[in-house]
Design a protein around this motif. Structure first.
Motif, PDB file in Angstrom:
ATOM      1  N   LEU A  34       0.838  -1.212   0.000  1.00  0.00           N
ATOM      2  CA  LEU A  34       0.000   0.000   0.000  1.00  0.00           C
ATOM      3  C   LEU A  34       0.863   1.248   0.000  1.00  0.00           C
ATOM      4  CD1 LEU A  34      -2.775  -1.004   2.559  1.00  0.00           C
ATOM      5  CD2 LEU A  34      -3.092  -0.552   0.125  1.00  0.00           C
ATOM      6  N   SER A  35       1.943   1.184   0.749  1.00  0.00           N
ATOM      7  CA  SER A  35       2.808   2.352   0.831  1.00  0.00           C
ATOM      8  C   SER A  35       3.405   2.658  -0.548  1.00  0.00           C
ATOM      9  CB  SER A  35       3.847   2.032   1.899  1.00  0.00           C
ATOM     10  OG  SER A  35       4.940   2.781   1.778  1.00  0.00           O
ATOM     11  N   LYS A  36       3.775   1.593  -1.272  1.00  0.00           N
ATOM     12  CA  LYS A  36       4.325   1.780  -2.623  1.00  0.00           C
ATOM     13  C   LYS A  36       3.270   2.388  -3.555  1.00  0.00           C
ATOM     14  CE  LYS A  36       6.098  -1.523  -5.327  1.00  0.00           C
ATOM     15  NZ  LYS A  36       6.482  -2.922  -5.463  1.00  0.00           N
ATOM     16  N   MET A  37       2.046   1.881  -3.431  1.00  0.00           N
ATOM     17  CA  MET A  37       0.954   2.372  -4.292  1.00  0.00           C
ATOM     18  C   MET A  37       0.685   3.862  -4.043  1.00  0.00           C
ATOM     19  SD  MET A  37      -0.234  -0.034  -6.251  1.00  0.00           S
ATOM     20  CE  MET A  37       1.416  -0.507  -6.482  1.00  0.00           C
ATOM     21  N   LEU A  38       0.682   4.242  -2.764  1.00  0.00           N
ATOM     22  CA  LEU A  38       0.409   5.652  -2.429  1.00  0.00           C
ATOM     23  C   LEU A  38       1.522   6.551  -2.945  1.00  0.00           C
ATOM     24  CD1 LEU A  38      -0.889   5.039   1.206  1.00  0.00           C
ATOM     25  CD2 LEU A  38      -2.269   5.897  -0.696  1.00  0.00           C
ATOM     26  N   GLU A  39       2.734   6.043  -2.848  1.00  0.00           N
ATOM     27  CA  GLU A  39       3.879   6.817  -3.340  1.00  0.00           C
ATOM     28  C   GLU A  39       3.779   6.998  -4.854  1.00  0.00           C
ATOM     29  OE1 GLU A  39       8.358   5.679  -2.977  1.00  0.00           O
ATOM     30  OE2 GLU A  39       7.373   5.595  -1.022  1.00  0.00           O
ATOM     31  N   GLN A  40       3.364   5.914  -5.512  1.00  0.00           N
ATOM     32  CA  GLN A  40       3.316   5.939  -6.974  1.00  0.00           C
ATOM     33  C   GLN A  40       2.128   6.745  -7.511  1.00  0.00           C
ATOM     34  OE1 GLN A  40       3.915   2.010  -8.412  1.00  0.00           O
ATOM     35  NE2 GLN A  40       3.383   2.477 -10.524  1.00  0.00           N
ATOM     36  N   TYR A  41       0.943   6.589  -6.873  1.00  0.00           N
ATOM     37  CA  TYR A  41      -0.274   7.166  -7.473  1.00  0.00           C
ATOM     38  C   TYR A  41      -0.848   8.370  -6.735  1.00  0.00           C
ATOM     39  CZ  TYR A  41      -0.263   2.884 -10.261  1.00  0.00           C
ATOM     40  OH  TYR A  41       0.086   1.867 -11.097  1.00  0.00           O
ATOM     41  N   GLY A  42      -0.368   8.647  -5.522  1.00  0.00           N
ATOM     42  CA  GLY A  42      -0.910   9.796  -4.772  1.00  0.00           C
ATOM     43  C   GLY A  42      -1.832   9.368  -3.647  1.00  0.00           C
ATOM     44  N   ASN A  43      -2.577  10.325  -3.104  1.00  0.00           N
ATOM     45  CA  ASN A  43      -3.350  10.081  -1.876  1.00  0.00           C
ATOM     46  C   ASN A  43      -4.713   9.428  -2.095  1.00  0.00           C
ATOM     47  OD1 ASN A  43      -1.652  10.776   0.244  1.00  0.00           O
ATOM     48  ND2 ASN A  43      -2.028  12.964  -0.037  1.00  0.00           N
ATOM     49  N   VAL A  44      -5.099   9.187  -3.363  1.00  0.00           N
ATOM     50  CA  VAL A  44      -6.323   8.415  -3.651  1.00  0.00           C
ATOM     51  C   VAL A  44      -5.936   7.400  -4.724  1.00  0.00           C
ATOM     52  CG1 VAL A  44      -8.761   8.489  -4.350  1.00  0.00           C
ATOM     53  CG2 VAL A  44      -7.733  10.485  -3.267  1.00  0.00           C
ATOM     54  N   VAL A  45      -6.100   6.095  -4.395  1.00  0.00           N
ATOM     55  CA  VAL A  45      -5.662   5.046  -5.323  1.00  0.00           C
ATOM     56  C   VAL A  45      -6.785   4.027  -5.492  1.00  0.00           C
ATOM     57  CG1 VAL A  45      -3.922   3.251  -5.750  1.00  0.00           C
ATOM     58  CG2 VAL A  45      -3.276   5.294  -4.471  1.00  0.00           C
ATOM     59  N   ARG A  46      -7.016   3.616  -6.734  1.00  0.00           N
ATOM     60  CA  ARG A  46      -8.002   2.541  -6.988  1.00  0.00           C
ATOM     61  C   ARG A  46      -7.241   1.231  -7.037  1.00  0.00           C
ATOM     62  NH1 ARG A  46      -9.025   0.409 -11.697  1.00  0.00           N
ATOM     63  NH2 ARG A  46      -8.035   2.181 -12.733  1.00  0.00           N
ATOM     64  N   LEU A  47      -7.718   0.248  -6.249  1.00  0.00           N
ATOM     65  CA  LEU A  47      -6.968  -0.997  -6.120  1.00  0.00           C
ATOM     66  C   LEU A  47      -7.919  -2.192  -6.147  1.00  0.00           C
ATOM     67  CD1 LEU A  47      -3.900  -0.969  -5.571  1.00  0.00           C
ATOM     68  CD2 LEU A  47      -4.405  -1.304  -3.172  1.00  0.00           C
ATOM     69  N   PRO A  48      -7.819  -3.070  -7.129  1.00  0.00           N
ATOM     70  CA  PRO A  48      -8.677  -4.254  -7.078  1.00  0.00           C
ATOM     71  C   PRO A  48      -8.009  -5.356  -6.239  1.00  0.00           C
ATOM     72  CG  PRO A  48      -7.548  -4.092  -9.211  1.00  0.00           C
ATOM     73  CD  PRO A  48      -6.964  -3.036  -8.321  1.00  0.00           C
ATOM     74  N   VAL A  49      -8.605  -5.665  -5.070  1.00  0.00           N
ATOM     75  CA  VAL A  49      -8.044  -6.714  -4.203  1.00  0.00           C
ATOM     76  C   VAL A  49      -9.118  -7.763  -3.959  1.00  0.00           C
ATOM     77  CG1 VAL A  49      -7.194  -7.212  -1.863  1.00  0.00           C
ATOM     78  CG2 VAL A  49      -6.362  -5.210  -3.071  1.00  0.00           C
ATOM     79  N   LEU A  50      -8.750  -9.038  -4.115  1.00  0.00           N
ATOM     80  CA  LEU A  50      -9.686 -10.158  -3.965  1.00  0.00           C
ATOM     81  C   LEU A  50     -10.957  -9.924  -4.797  1.00  0.00           C
ATOM     82  CD1 LEU A  50      -9.428 -10.808  -0.102  1.00  0.00           C
ATOM     83  CD2 LEU A  50      -8.659 -12.342  -1.895  1.00  0.00           C
ATOM     84  N   GLY A  51     -10.765  -9.398  -5.989  1.00  0.00           N
ATOM     85  CA  GLY A  51     -11.882  -9.164  -6.899  1.00  0.00           C
ATOM     86  C   GLY A  51     -12.794  -8.026  -6.446  1.00  0.00           C
ATOM     87  N   MET A  52     -12.380  -7.310  -5.395  1.00  0.00           N
ATOM     88  CA  MET A  52     -13.261  -6.280  -4.851  1.00  0.00           C
ATOM     89  C   MET A  52     -12.577  -4.922  -5.055  1.00  0.00           C
ATOM     90  SD  MET A  52     -14.302  -6.189  -0.847  1.00  0.00           S
ATOM     91  CE  MET A  52     -12.610  -6.024  -0.308  1.00  0.00           C
ATOM     92  N   PRO A  53     -13.178  -4.030  -5.860  1.00  0.00           N
ATOM     93  CA  PRO A  53     -12.501  -2.750  -6.081  1.00  0.00           C
ATOM     94  C   PRO A  53     -12.470  -1.918  -4.792  1.00  0.00           C
ATOM     95  CG  PRO A  53     -14.642  -2.796  -7.165  1.00  0.00           C
ATOM     96  CD  PRO A  53     -14.492  -4.114  -6.482  1.00  0.00           C
ATOM     97  N   MET A  54     -11.293  -1.436  -4.481  1.00  0.00           N
ATOM     98  CA  MET A  54     -11.141  -0.647  -3.257  1.00  0.00           C
ATOM     99  C   MET A  54     -10.606   0.720  -3.617  1.00  0.00           C
ATOM    100  SD  MET A  54      -9.342  -2.897  -0.249  1.00  0.00           S
ATOM    101  CE  MET A  54      -7.757  -2.306  -0.597  1.00  0.00           C
ATOM    102  N   VAL A  55     -11.075   1.755  -2.945  1.00  0.00           N
ATOM    103  CA  VAL A  55     -10.470   3.068  -3.110  1.00  0.00           C
ATOM    104  C   VAL A  55      -9.671   3.339  -1.834  1.00  0.00           C
ATOM    105  CG1 VAL A  55     -10.884   5.529  -3.412  1.00  0.00           C
ATOM    106  CG2 VAL A  55     -12.372   3.867  -4.547  1.00  0.00           C
ATOM    107  N   VAL A  56      -8.345   3.440  -1.991  1.00  0.00           N
ATOM    108  CA  VAL A  56      -7.498   3.666  -0.822  1.00  0.00           C
ATOM    109  C   VAL A  56      -7.279   5.164  -0.675  1.00  0.00           C
ATOM    110  CG1 VAL A  56      -5.257   3.166   0.235  1.00  0.00           C
ATOM    111  CG2 VAL A  56      -6.319   1.479  -1.283  1.00  0.00           C
ATOM    112  N   ILE A  57      -7.524   5.690   0.521  1.00  0.00           N
ATOM    113  CA  ILE A  57      -7.266   7.117   0.760  1.00  0.00           C
ATOM    114  C   ILE A  57      -6.164   7.274   1.800  1.00  0.00           C
ATOM    115  CG2 ILE A  57      -9.558   7.939   0.069  1.00  0.00           C
ATOM    116  CD1 ILE A  57     -10.325   8.034   3.041  1.00  0.00           C
ATOM    117  N   ASN A  58      -5.477   8.409   1.761  1.00  0.00           N
ATOM    118  CA  ASN A  58      -4.374   8.601   2.707  1.00  0.00           C
ATOM    119  C   ASN A  58      -4.220  10.070   3.124  1.00  0.00           C
ATOM    120  OD1 ASN A  58      -2.261   7.241   4.175  1.00  0.00           O
ATOM    121  ND2 ASN A  58      -0.787   8.385   2.944  1.00  0.00           N
TER     122      ASN A  58
END
Ligand code: HEM
Length: 457
Positions: A34-58
């Motif tokens: 998650l830390s890598k994703m936030l670094e790469q994409y910013g403070n709002v990231v769309r992430l499909p995990v276990l087939g479930m789309p998640m919006v990660v905020i930071n």
């Protein structure tokens, strides 16, 4: 920023085709990934995990919006609690939805009023005394202690005694409930690492899980039975209150299953997290001798050798700062999720109804825009004049808004009192095997036992 009409597709993140690899990377090392994703994409990231789309905020603004400003639009998600349903059932933690949650919370809240907590400090102190008496024996014969086990034992005893008026076994002896809880937790953690094979499937680990849930339930139902039969004394405790509460609309009282869910949720939520916070704080003190000696100096000055009281706690500002800094660096609850009930907006992106919004207090607490040099353990960040300026969404170990942890004052009081008692009596030296890794499971535990050797002061 322009808002897209109905989907999350404009939110930056790895493509849908990467769903399996994303899931595997998340399972293997959730915080690193998650830390890598936030670094790469910013403070709002769309992430499909276990087939479930998640919006990660930071970003703390977004966290505050979800938890506080727009909390009605973001509810808990029943699907997530399915995974821990056999343990927590429909207790206060997992109950979804405004009205049913609110009436339950109102019912329970008086048990956590400051005055009630003040009454509980005697139990917290007498259990600490029992533990430290036993520790004197370990110090005398040079036996190391496993801090996590000790802290789990004392916090479970305290929550059982203060909220349900039951004694979960003499100090040092392992009660069958505590033993079953430990095995059940191990199996539940293994399941949550990769929740693909349903818990109902009879693998050896799952069988052990259910066997121990039955042992725990047996104990709790027995407790309820004794209350119903009138053989348990009314001590004004939470169980007595729950049992006698009537639904405002229907006049109905809670049945045994509902009581079981509530008791189990409180026994679980009320000890695992506090034990975790105490354990990591002690580890932080062994790693930062300068912090430890400043803390001892404060305790010696404010309390000396006598028993601490609730009135001492506001004067122990460095102790509070140390505990808060540990909760920032090692928040026991490292992940939280909500479900968007209606279309909304976070960080300039449209969040369609039905999205799962996820954040990690561990990562929010490391957002460098709000926490300079975030990996540094520095209790002075929480010095009273600075603490007032901390953004409401940047420090969230107990969450925030209406669903903030109901036990936060209970937990802080308990942690302050136990730590004060330990530091008044003992010096300690680390015996923990290195290197130490953090394992994000139900809560954030170290991968090896934290061990210390004790010397009486
Ligand atoms: C350091 C100790 C603790 C930490 C870090 C902690 C953390 C949290 C967090 C983050 C939540 C919100 C979860 C979410 O919104 O999804 C929560 C909720 C809750 N906590 Fe705690 N907790 C602690 C101690 C306790 C204690 C001592 C009790 C009870 C004696 C307790 C009982 C609960 C309950 C019942 C809820 C659900 C409240 C609701 O939804 O209305 N916690 N806790």
């Amino acid at each position: 920023m322009a808002l897209a009409p109905t989907s999350t597709s404009t939110i930056p993140g790895p493509g849908r085709s990467g769903s399996l690899s994303t899931t595997l990377a998340f399972q293997r090392d959730p915080l690193g990934f998650l830390s890598k994703m936030l670094e790469q994409y910013g403070n709002v990231v769309r992430l499909p995990v276990l087939g479930m789309p998640m919006v990660v905020i930071n970003h703390p603004d977004d966290v505050k919006k979800v938890l506080q400003d727009n909390h009605v639009d973001f509810d808990k998600d029943a699907a997530i609690f399915e995974l821990v349903q056999p343990l927590l059932g429909d207790g206060l933690i997992s109950v979804v939805g405004g009205a049913s949650w609110m009436s339950r919370r109102r019912l329970i809240q008086p048990s956590f009023h400051r005055k009630r907590i003040e009454d509980m400090t005697q139990v917290m102190l007498s259990h600490s005394e029992d533990m430290l008496r036993r520790w004197s024996g370990f110090a005398a014969d040079g036996t190391d202690i496993d801090v996590g086990r000790e802290m789990s034992q004392i916090t479970l005893r305290i929550v059982a005694r203060t909220l349900f008026a039951v004694d979960i076994g003499a100090e040092g002896a392992t009660h069958p409930y505590a033993q079953a809880l430990e095995v059940m937790m191990k199996e539940l953690s293994a399941f949550l690492q990769f929740p693909i094979i349903p818990l109902r499937a009879p693998t050896p680990g799952h069988r052990r899980f259910w066997k121990n849930i039955r042992i725990m339930d047996g104990f709790v139902y027995d407790m309820i039975g004794r209350y119903r039969a009138g053989t348990a004394e009314n001590q004004g405790d939470l169980l007595y209150m729950l049992m006698n509460a009537q639904d405002a609309d229907t006049g109905e009282k809670m049945d045994d299953r509902q009581l079981r869910d509530e008791i189990t949720s409180f026994l679980f939520a009320g000890h695992e997290t506090s034990a975790n916070a105490l354990t990591w704080t002690i580890q932080m003190l062994t790693e930062h001798p300068d912090v430890e000696s400043r803390l001892r100096e404060e305790i010696d000055r404010v309390v000396g050798d006598r028993e601490p009281t609730m009135a001492d706690l506001p004067k122990l500002s460095y102790l509070t700062a140390v505990i808060n800094e540990n909760l920032r660096v090692n928040p026991p609850i490292w992940q939280i999720m909500r479900h968007a009930r209606v279309d909304g907006e976070l960080g300039g992106y449209r969040i369609p109804a039905g999205s799962n919004v996820f954040w990690s207090p561990y990562l929010v607490h490391r957002n460098p825009d709000f926490w300079p040099d975030p990996e540094k353990f520095d209790p002075d960040r929480f010095a009273p004049d600075l603490a007032r300026g901390i953004h409401k969404g940047a420090f969230i170990p107990f969450s925030a808004g209406p669903r903030i942890c109901i036990g936060n004052t209970f937990a802080m009081t308990e942690i302050q009192l136990i730590l004060t008692r330990i530091l008044q009596r003992f010096r300690f030296e680390s015996r923990t095997e290195q290197p130490l890794r953090k394992v994000p499971n139900i809560s954030l535990w170290p991968d090896k036992p934290i061990r210390i050797a004790l010397q009486p002061r």
